[in-house]
Design a protein around this motif. Sequence first.
Motif, mmCIF file in Angstrom:
data_model
loop_
_atom_site.group_PDB
_atom_site.id
_atom_site.type_symbol
_atom_site.label_atom_id
_atom_site.label_comp_id
_atom_site.label_asym_id
_atom_site.label_seq_id
_atom_site.Cartn_x
_atom_site.Cartn_y
_atom_site.Cartn_z
ATOM 1 N N PHE A 55 56.435 23.500 38.152
ATOM 2 C CA PHE A 55 57.178 24.122 39.252
ATOM 3 C C PHE A 55 56.301 24.423 40.470
ATOM 4 O O PHE A 55 56.730 25.145 41.370
ATOM 5 C CB PHE A 55 57.838 25.422 38.768
ATOM 6 C CG PHE A 55 58.874 25.214 37.708
ATOM 7 C CD1 PHE A 55 60.154 24.785 38.031
ATOM 8 C CD2 PHE A 55 58.572 25.428 36.373
ATOM 9 C CE1 PHE A 55 61.114 24.580 37.058
ATOM 10 C CE2 PHE A 55 59.523 25.230 35.380
ATOM 11 C CZ PHE A 55 60.800 24.800 35.721
ATOM 12 N N ASP A 56 55.102 23.851 40.508
ATOM 13 C CA ASP A 56 54.268 24.035 41.697
ATOM 14 C C ASP A 56 54.394 22.813 42.607
ATOM 15 O O ASP A 56 55.015 21.819 42.247
ATOM 16 C CB ASP A 56 52.807 24.263 41.295
ATOM 17 C CG ASP A 56 52.255 23.116 40.447
ATOM 18 O OD1 ASP A 56 53.051 22.249 40.013
ATOM 19 O OD2 ASP A 56 51.033 23.099 40.215
ATOM 20 N N ASN A 57 53.861 22.928 43.825
ATOM 21 C CA ASN A 57 53.873 21.812 44.786
ATOM 22 C C ASN A 57 55.269 21.220 44.966
ATOM 23 O O ASN A 57 55.500 20.032 44.727
ATOM 24 C CB ASN A 57 52.894 20.711 44.336
ATOM 25 C CG ASN A 57 51.482 21.209 44.193
ATOM 26 O OD1 ASN A 57 51.025 22.020 44.995
ATOM 27 N ND2 ASN A 57 50.783 20.753 43.159
ATOM 28 N N LEU A 58 56.198 22.057 45.416
ATOM 29 C CA LEU A 58 57.598 21.638 45.490
ATOM 30 C C LEU A 58 58.008 21.025 46.833
ATOM 31 O O LEU A 58 59.202 20.802 47.076
ATOM 32 C CB LEU A 58 58.511 22.827 45.160
ATOM 33 C CG LEU A 58 58.378 23.387 43.738
ATOM 34 C CD1 LEU A 58 59.353 24.540 43.515
ATOM 35 C CD2 LEU A 58 58.590 22.296 42.688
ATOM 36 N N GLU A 59 57.045 20.746 47.661
ATOM 37 C CA GLU A 59 57.355 20.070 48.930
ATOM 38 C C GLU A 59 57.830 18.647 48.651
ATOM 39 O O GLU A 59 57.293 17.966 47.776
ATOM 40 C CB GLU A 59 56.117 20.031 49.821
ATOM 41 C CG GLU A 59 56.317 19.267 51.116
ATOM 42 C CD GLU A 59 55.023 19.037 51.871
ATOM 43 O OE1 GLU A 59 55.059 18.350 52.909
ATOM 44 O OE2 GLU A 59 53.973 19.535 51.409
ATOM 45 N N ILE A 60 58.848 18.206 49.392
ATOM 46 C CA ILE A 60 59.302 16.818 49.275
ATOM 47 C C ILE A 60 58.461 15.980 50.233
ATOM 48 O O ILE A 60 58.644 16.022 51.446
ATOM 49 C CB ILE A 60 60.803 16.672 49.614
ATOM 50 C CG1 ILE A 60 61.653 17.564 48.711
ATOM 51 C CG2 ILE A 60 61.233 15.205 49.465
ATOM 52 C CD1 ILE A 60 63.130 17.543 49.048
ATOM 53 N N LYS A 61 57.535 15.224 49.696
ATOM 54 C CA LYS A 61 56.644 14.424 50.526
ATOM 55 C C LYS A 61 57.299 13.095 50.880
ATOM 56 O O LYS A 61 57.968 12.474 50.050
ATOM 57 C CB LYS A 61 55.322 14.183 49.794
ATOM 58 C CG LYS A 61 54.543 15.466 49.542
ATOM 59 C CD LYS A 61 53.260 15.188 48.783
ATOM 60 C CE LYS A 61 52.500 16.488 48.522
ATOM 61 N NZ LYS A 61 51.260 16.252 47.735
ATOM 62 N N LYS A 62 57.077 12.672 52.103
ATOM 63 C CA LYS A 62 57.721 11.454 52.591
ATOM 64 C C LYS A 62 57.365 10.242 51.739
ATOM 65 O O LYS A 62 58.237 9.417 51.423
ATOM 66 C CB LYS A 62 57.341 11.199 54.047
ATOM 67 C CG LYS A 62 58.081 10.005 54.662
ATOM 68 C CD LYS A 62 57.727 9.816 56.116
ATOM 69 C CE LYS A 62 58.583 8.715 56.730
ATOM 70 N NZ LYS A 62 58.450 7.412 56.054
ATOM 71 N N GLU A 63 56.097 10.124 51.339
ATOM 72 C CA GLU A 63 55.706 8.950 50.568
ATOM 73 C C GLU A 63 56.427 8.890 49.218
ATOM 74 O O GLU A 63 56.806 7.821 48.741
ATOM 75 C CB GLU A 63 54.189 8.914 50.355
ATOM 76 C CG GLU A 63 53.598 10.134 49.700
ATOM 77 C CD GLU A 63 53.086 11.176 50.672
ATOM 78 O OE1 GLU A 63 52.085 11.845 50.340
ATOM 79 O OE2 GLU A 63 53.695 11.311 51.761
#
Length: 334
Positions: free
Chosen positions: A297-305
């Motif tokens: 549940f960490d790093n929940l940013e939606i990255k473009k790549e």
Amino acid sequence: MIKKFYTPIAIALLAALTACGDGSTGSKEQNAAPAEAQKVENTVSKAETREHRTIKLAYLPITHSLAGFEAAETERLKKETGLDIELVKFGSWTELMDALNTGRVDAAVALVELVMKAREQGIDVYLTSLAHRDGNVIVVGNDIQSVADLKGRTFAIPHRQSSHYILLNEALAKEGVDINDITITELAPPEMPSALASGQIAGYCVAEPFGAKAVSLNIGKVLFNSKDLWPDSICCGLALSGKFLSEHPELASQLVRAVREAGLNLEHDHEHEKELAAKYFKVSKDTLDVSLQWISFDNLEIKKENYDILSEKVKKYGLSENPVPYEDIVKNVE
């Protein structure tokens, strides 16, 4: 004569000096007072204008929704934010998406592929964050030794517009099995373990804890973990209605922050994670012990790549011919 002439001048000079002195001191006090008053006024104004509104957050009772559960429970203890999250339970992805698409809820923990399809159809919904990372497995009966053994058998997924359908395709491609060589059926997640036990299906891929349930009951086993088939896979995200985003941007930002902070809380306190899960769905401790090993549940940013990789898979496996570009669906509002 001299004395009479000097006295008026002295008095005049003294009066002038006194007036200047009073004016200087008065200026500091007068400037300080409005500044303090303005400060107080701004504080009061901020408190008065802080928006208090209940946010309706839709969910299915799965581990993928845990950050939403944690955010709702944590925010109830915070008086300073004024963020009130009402959890609204649904029994299927179709019902949940209908509620989000029609504005009956403000937000939802939803399958990203379903949100993509809704956006493609012109519905005013957006993605603001991941809800989790990983947390999916391909579970098969104990008689299945490889993907090739699935030929001529039935495999269950919760919805064709899902990461689970993509993961199945990835597993088949890994061993050169054609998708047409198996029968695919859509089942409600809670029905899948019993369907596997009865032989109705030979395997399934679904949100947790239903894969772990088959493993903990020894009626099935893990053939693939999602990270082995598709590193940094995208499954469920925090979706918001466009109306809520535009009318309540401050609350939308607070909600996204709350969910991401909740995810970090869960990542650093696994005992609390299990206690929270047990409150929202009935599964054994053994099942939770297995299930929560597979999800983060960490790093929940939606990255473009990562979104672009998802879009390619969506096209490759026939979920959409023209998936919505990252810029038209992902709103970074934190």
